[in-house]
Design an enzyme around this catalytic site. Structure first.
Site, PDB file in Angstrom:
ATOM      1  N   ASP B 341       0.860  -1.097   0.265  1.00  0.00           N
ATOM      2  CA  ASP B 341       0.149  -0.003   0.047  1.00  0.00           C
ATOM      3  C   ASP B 341       0.917   1.336   0.115  1.00  0.00           C
ATOM      4  O   ASP B 341       0.456   2.428   0.216  1.00  0.00           O
ATOM      5  CB  ASP B 341      -0.875  -0.109   1.282  1.00  0.00           C
ATOM      6  N   SER B 366       2.249   6.688   1.079  1.00  0.00           N
ATOM      7  CA  SER B 366       1.225   5.796   1.620  1.00  0.00           C
ATOM      8  C   SER B 366      -0.048   6.031   1.227  1.00  0.00           C
ATOM      9  O   SER B 366      -0.681   7.022   1.259  1.00  0.00           O
ATOM     10  CB  SER B 366       1.546   6.228   3.078  1.00  0.00           C
ATOM     11  N   ARG B 367      -0.492   4.693   0.572  1.00  0.00           N
ATOM     12  CA  ARG B 367      -1.602   5.165  -0.082  1.00  0.00           C
ATOM     13  C   ARG B 367      -2.974   5.187   0.629  1.00  0.00           C
ATOM     14  O   ARG B 367      -4.147   5.510   0.479  1.00  0.00           O
ATOM     15  CB  ARG B 367      -1.824   4.030  -1.337  1.00  0.00           C
ATOM     16  N   VAL B 368      -2.819   4.538   2.146  1.00  0.00           N
ATOM     17  CA  VAL B 368      -3.998   4.296   2.632  1.00  0.00           C
ATOM     18  C   VAL B 368      -3.981   4.817   4.158  1.00  0.00           C
ATOM     19  O   VAL B 368      -4.856   5.177   4.830  1.00  0.00           O
ATOM     20  CB  VAL B 368      -4.626   2.859   2.791  1.00  0.00           C
TER      21      VAL B 368
END
Ligand SMILES: Nc1ncnc2c1ncn2[C@@H]1O[C@H](COP(=O)(O)OP(=O)(O)OP(=O)(O)O)[C@@H](O)[C@H]1O
Ligand SMILES: [Mg+2]
Lengths: 189, 507
Positions: B341, B366-368
């Protein structure tokens, strides 16, 4: 697996496949048994096959024809001449072994190998035969030998399954069980 | 031990053990070893063995059934290879490989089969879990919503990690990858997060130093180390990450929180490549077998934040990947990047310039985790990315031009002070309210007038100020009750910063 036995398996599979395709499995199986007997009985045959037959590939194929042409099925003779052309006749015992395993499997024949600690009576062998027949069906091939290392009792193999009722095995299991670290939950029970 | 045993107790104990161990007849499915070499045995028989099943020789050597071919089985030997000889028998156990899990593992150092390596006696666990657990399905999951504080300002501000996330740490050798992971473990003290450090293919000395550090800092109280060092057989190195993951799943599935670090997956992939070549599987790109993607995806998919119905537990994974010459387009890095992620990219250049941790904010994402970030941190870190990007651009531009206007010079000074703020010594994680204080000072340009030579001192003083100054304590108390950056908190914070930073400004 070493190279030889991998080859032997491939050859045996090819032979079995072409025997099936020509509806000659019974004949070829007879030939395989005969060939095995010849191999065991004739030091000359062993010698020539291991050294390689003399002559060109075509010449070697003709020698095969002379040796077995009258007695074996066409499939078998053709197979042996292919082996001779490639100088692979030395693999005959490996191939016959593999072929029989394949045949056993195809026929649903159990391969039973029994060891006894001391010379068994007919009754003991009969008991095991019955056990195997109940579990795997009546068709089986049985080999019996005596192995004093078992101390007492018997150990037998049915195909991949091993049944160990020997004293030596029991002692070994006891030893392994006692030296293994005890799990608390199980020790408490 | 100082336990007195009476003779009749001993004999009772022995009798009980003998009863358990004594089996007059034993039935097993077996196969004969045809050949053995390089940690792989070829076995004839075992015709009904399952993929990944545990098999054993008479003498107890464990093996893993991997290649199920028409007429032989390829077995990866998980023990001393020299104990297996041609003609030996392997027997089925009927179990896929399982390892002990649960509380008994905490504080221990174990191998990839869960056997103790720390000389502290057997691992007394009743529960086993298969090393190849199933990844939770979509409906069993929910979005990442709680933060996992690493205590590293650069990460918590720029690439925040949430519980249940998979965040890759990637960089060349000796760029501080392990340090980031270890600091994250140190920072989990008192949070209830169970930590698992999986060491694959490393030197024993590195891991023992790490074990010492964790012990000294009291972090082994909530940490397990799974060790398959470089001298272990490749199959054990291959297994170790799945083992660590299974141990962590125990907590995830009981509503707890776990953190697993895989250090590192490059060596893991290499161990798998070695095994695959020995098993004669066809090699593909970089000689890796075709299923190398699946190797890591099935591991990392087990990291998850579970839904409330499933207890709300989480398993956070921090895989580490080593690159060569910053090349993230190599096979393993691209694979793992696509599974995770987000990534934290460490750059050797920055590391050598003294910018440590050497995180490159431009390519780290950081995608989430942003959804899980502490409110005040999110607010304080808001302008950070843009300011840093401007700084990098200006810095490049500065190399070509000498006369810069005052505005540009100020922007540069802000950028420089921010880069300083992001520096952090190893093994000193920082609490989130302090992170916010220092970050706020940086983005609000409070540190601009501090000369470069005194920046380090100034930042350190500010960290201390939050603990010791009266205003600092007031700020910390308010932060603890409501970590939102409103006017009240800003006011308190500005006063602490003034009190502290004033001493370091020039003029
Ligand atoms: N933030 C930091 N400040 C100063 N020194 C650091 C920092 N982070 C790491 N180091 C030092 O850099 C060295 C390498 O760190 P580390 O072992 O974490 O790197 P690595 O990338 O894991 O290396 P390897 O390639 O050997 O696995 C260590 O001596 C460590 O103390
Ligand atoms: Mg490292």
């Amino acid at each position: 697996m070493n190279g030889e036995s991998a080859y032997a398996r491939a050859y045996a599979r090819a032979l079995y496949g072409s025997a099936q395709a020509r509806h000659e499995v019974d004949g070829v199986t007879q030939d395989i048994l005969a060939l095995e007997r010849q191999w065991v009985g004739s030091p000359e045959l062993r010698h020539f096959c291991k050294r390689g037959l003399p002559g060109s590939p075509a010449g070697r194929a003709r020698s095969v024809e002379k040796l077995w042409g009258g007695t074996f099925t066409r499939t078998m003779v053709f197979f042996l001449s292919v082996l001779a052309q490639r100088d692979h006749l030395g693999m005959v015992p490996l191939i016959t072994g593999q072929y029989q395993k394949m045949d056993d499997r195809a026929q649903g024949r159990s391969d039973v190998r029994i060891s006894f600690a001391c010379e068994p009576g007919e009754e003991e062998i009969g008991q095991i035969r019955k056990l195997v027949a109940d579990a795997y069906g009546p068709v089986m091939k049985v080999a019996v030998r005596v192995d004093p290392a078992l101390i007492a009792g018997t150990r037998f193999f049915v195909n991949d399954r091993r049944v160990d009722a020997s004293l030596a095995g029991r002692l070994a299991r006891l030893r392994a069980g006692l030296t293994k670290p005890q799990q608390p939950g199980k020790a408490a029970s | 031990m100082n336990i007195q045993l009476k003779p009749d107790e001993i004999s009772a104990l022995l009798r009980r053990q003998m009863q358990q161990a004594d089996r007059p007849v034993d039935v097993a499915e077996v196969g004969t070893v045809l050949s053995v070499g390089d940690g792989i045995a070829r076995v004839d028989g075992l015709s009904t063995v399952m993929y990944n099943e545990l098999v054993e020789t008479e003498s107890g050597v464990a093996g893993l059934a991997l290649n199920l071919e028409e007429d032989s089985v390829g077995i990866a030997i998980l023990d001393d290879v020299t104990l297996v000889r041609e003609g030996d028998l392997f027997r089925r156990t009927g179990r896929v490989i399982s390892v002990p899990v649960g509380k008994a593992l905490t504080g221990r150092v174990v191998d990839a089969l869960g056997r103790p390596l720390d000389g502290k006696g057997p691992v007394l666990s009743d529960e086993l879990l298969p090393v190849e657990g199933f990844a939770p399905s979509i409906i069993e999951r929910k979005n990442v919503c709680e933060p996992l504080q690493t205590g590293i300002l650069a990460i918590d501000a720029l690439t925040p990690i949430g519980r249940g996330q998979r965040e890759l740490i990637i960089g060349d050798r000796k760029t501080g990858k392990t340090t980031l992971a270890v600091d994250t473990i140190l920072n989990q003290a008192g949070t209830g997060v169970q930590c698992f450090y999986v060491a694959v293919g490393q030197k024993l000395s590195t891991v023992s130093a790490l074990h010492k550090l964790l012990s000294e800092r009291g972090a082994m109280a909530y940490t397990t180390i799974v060790l398959a060092n470089a001298s272990e057989p490749a199959p054990l190195q291959y297994l170790a990450p799945y083992t660590g993951c299974a141990m962590a799943e125990y907590w995830r599935d009981r509503g707890g929180h776990a953190l697993v670090i895989y250090d590192d997956l490059t060596k893991h992939a290499q161990a798998y490549r070695q095994m695959s070549l020995l098993l004669r599987r066809p090699p593909g790109r970089e000689a890796f077998p075709g299923d190398i993607f699946y190797l890591h995806s099935r591991l990392l998919e087990r990291a998850a934040k579970l839904s409330d119905e499933k207890g709300g537990g989480s398993l956070t994974a921090l895989p580490i990947v080593e690159t060569q010459a910053n090349d993230i387009s190599a096979y393993i890095p691209t694979n793992v990047i696509s599974i995770t992620d987000g990534q934290i990219f460490l750059e050797a250049g920055l590391f050598h310039e003294g910018q440590r941790p050497a995180i490159n904010p431009g390519v780290s994402v950081s995608r989430v985790g942003g959804d899980a970030q502490v409110k005040a941190m999110k607010q304080a870190a808001g302008p950070l990315r843009v300011l840093l990007a401007q700084y990098r651009e200006l810095e490049a531009f500065m190399r070509f031009s000498s006369d810069l206007d005052a505005g540009t010079l100020e922007q540069l000074a802000v950028g420089r002070s921010l880069m300083y703020v992001l520096r952090q010594a190893p093994n000193q994680p920082v609490a989130v309210h302090k992170q916010v204080a220092v970050l706020f000072a940086g983005t609000e340009k409070a540190l601009v007038k501090v000369p470069d030579s005194r920046l380090r001192e100034a930042v350190k003083d500010l960290y201390d100020a939050v603990d010791t100054y009266e205003n600092g304590k007031a700020y910390a108390a308010r932060f603890a009750s409501s970590p939102v950056m409103d006017d009240e908190l800003k006011g308190l914070l500005t006063r602490v910063i003034e009190d502290s930073v004033r001493k370091y400004r020039k003029g």
